[in-house]
Scaffold this active site. Structure first.
Site: not given
Ligand code: MLT
Length: 387
Positions: A260, A272, A231
């Site tokens: 940033e 992501h 994260r």
């Molecule tokens: C998770 O939290 O499982 C991963 O970051 C992938 C997502 O967000 O789906």
């Protein structure tokens, strides 16, 4: 009993097909019994009084107001481990991306388009600017030895890295899955001091915010490479930018770019992609669907982030009570059944921080008036009778 399921994101059909004809599933279900979600932001949502459960097809639950849900008796499930292999594969990719200047090299090579017969010569002349070290023999620090961290640590060992792991909450089960050559440290400072590469695999919470901050980076080796597929908030932006500018850090691979950090030299930004594989999407959807079905139909809880695991095989009427974790509550609940002449055949009770779940197998008819009496017990949040 018919149930309405609302989907807030696209959920893999492999998960959706597990719901029987008793379920109707749609993205605009009104007052649903359960919600299936991937990354949709739920903090500003108002939940209907029928909502019993939220299934997050993924690991992180920071898009869900988990505490508010607990107060309202809504069980929030996630799918730990279901996308771990996908994230592990991206973490290994990230290790190499942080080393070999591959993104810049690709952009540069594509820029040679139109140079005709010169391309070959230009490639050989220009390649030296993209030299980067091998990972074999280097030290990788893995922060967080959960489902993902363990796979990353073991895979890095297999690639010839020396691996140091840090996890103050390591479970016994997980400890057994870690390659014995992974060195575990109890003080994160030892990891910072020895690692050439650091990868973070912990959930985001106020306690883990800024795990990689200026103080941590100051303890790291010069030229450290940081990988963050967990994260964005786990790495302090200002601190990593300053470390990249001073040479303290030589690369930062993040799956959570923001304005940033984009364009800063040394940053490799990915959109992501950690769990973006068809396999992970299927695995997460299947696990989330199974958790929701077992809770709605049987009251069993597995992999909830706000209520404990509970499971019971009932022969009579099953009663599921969600309540606060306070003294004497069980005595008050059993008193209600006793005063109504109902026998409790079996019972499980477990707690998770401030909240508890109790499942009872009761012989006899659990009437609406008994349910009202149970609901009136102080600290009881929700009572369901499952027939
Ligand atoms: C998770 O939290 O499982 C991963 O970051 C992938 C997502 O967000 O789906």
């Amino acid at each position: 009993m018919a149930y309405n399921i609302q989907t807030l994101n696209k959920i893999s059909p492999l998960g959706l097909e597990l719901f029987s004809d008793n379920y109707s599933i749609s993205d605009n279900a009104e007052n649903p019994d359960a919600i299936l979600v991937r990354s949709a932001a739920m903090h500003d949502m108002t939940f209907g009084d029928k909502l019993l459960a939220i299934g997050r097809a993924g690991a992180g639950t920071n898009n869900i107001p988990v505490d508010k849900c607990a107060e309202q008796g809504i069980v929030v499930f996630n799918t730990p481990g279901a996308n771990a292999n996908a994230v592990k594969e991206l973490a290994i990719t990230a290790l190499l991306l942080s080393s070999r200047k591959i993104p810049d090299a690709m952009i540069w090579a594509n820029g040679l388009k139109g140079k005709g017969d010169e391309v070959g010569k230009l490639v050989e002349k220009g390649k030296s600017q993209f030299v980067g070290p091998e990972i074999t023999g280097k030290t990788l620090g893995v922060i967080g030895l959960g489902a993902i961290g363990i796979l990353v640590a073991n895979a890095a060992e297999a690639l010839g890295m020396k691996v140091i792991g840090y996890d103050p909450y390591l479970s016994t089960d997980n400890a057994l899955k870690i390659d014995p050559t992974v060195k575990r440290v109890t003080d994160i400072k030892n990891l910072f001091a020895s690692a050439d590469y650091i990868t973070v695999h912990v959930p985001f919470s106020p306690a883990t915010k800024g795990t990689i901050n200026a103080e941590a980076l100051a303890q790291c080796k010069d030229g450290v490479r940081i990988i963050n597929l967990a994260r964005g908030e786990l790495v302090d932006n200002a601190a990593i930018i300053s470390a990249l500018e001073s040479g303290k850090a030589s690369a930062y691979v993040t799956d959570f770019p923001n304005d940033e950090i984009l364009g800063v030299k040394g940053v490799v930004a990915l959109p992501h992609l950690g769990a973006s594989t068809p396999e992970a999407e299927d695995n997460c959807a299947v696990m989330a669907a199974k958790e929701i079905i077992d809770y709605l139909e049987n009251g069993n809880i597995k992999n909830s982030v706000n209520f404990p695991n509970v499971k019971i095989d009932a022969t009579g009427t099953k009663v599921c009570i969600l309540h606060k974790n306070v003294p004497s509550l069980i005595a008050k609940v059993t008193e209600v059944f006793g005063s109504e002449g109902l026998n409790i055949e079996n019972m499980v009770n477990a707690s998770k921080k401030d909240y508890s779940a109790t499942l009872l197998d009761v012989s006899g008819d659990v009437t609406d008036s008994i349910v009202s009496k149970l609901c009136a017990v102080d600290a009881v949040i929700r009572v369901r009778v499952i027939k």
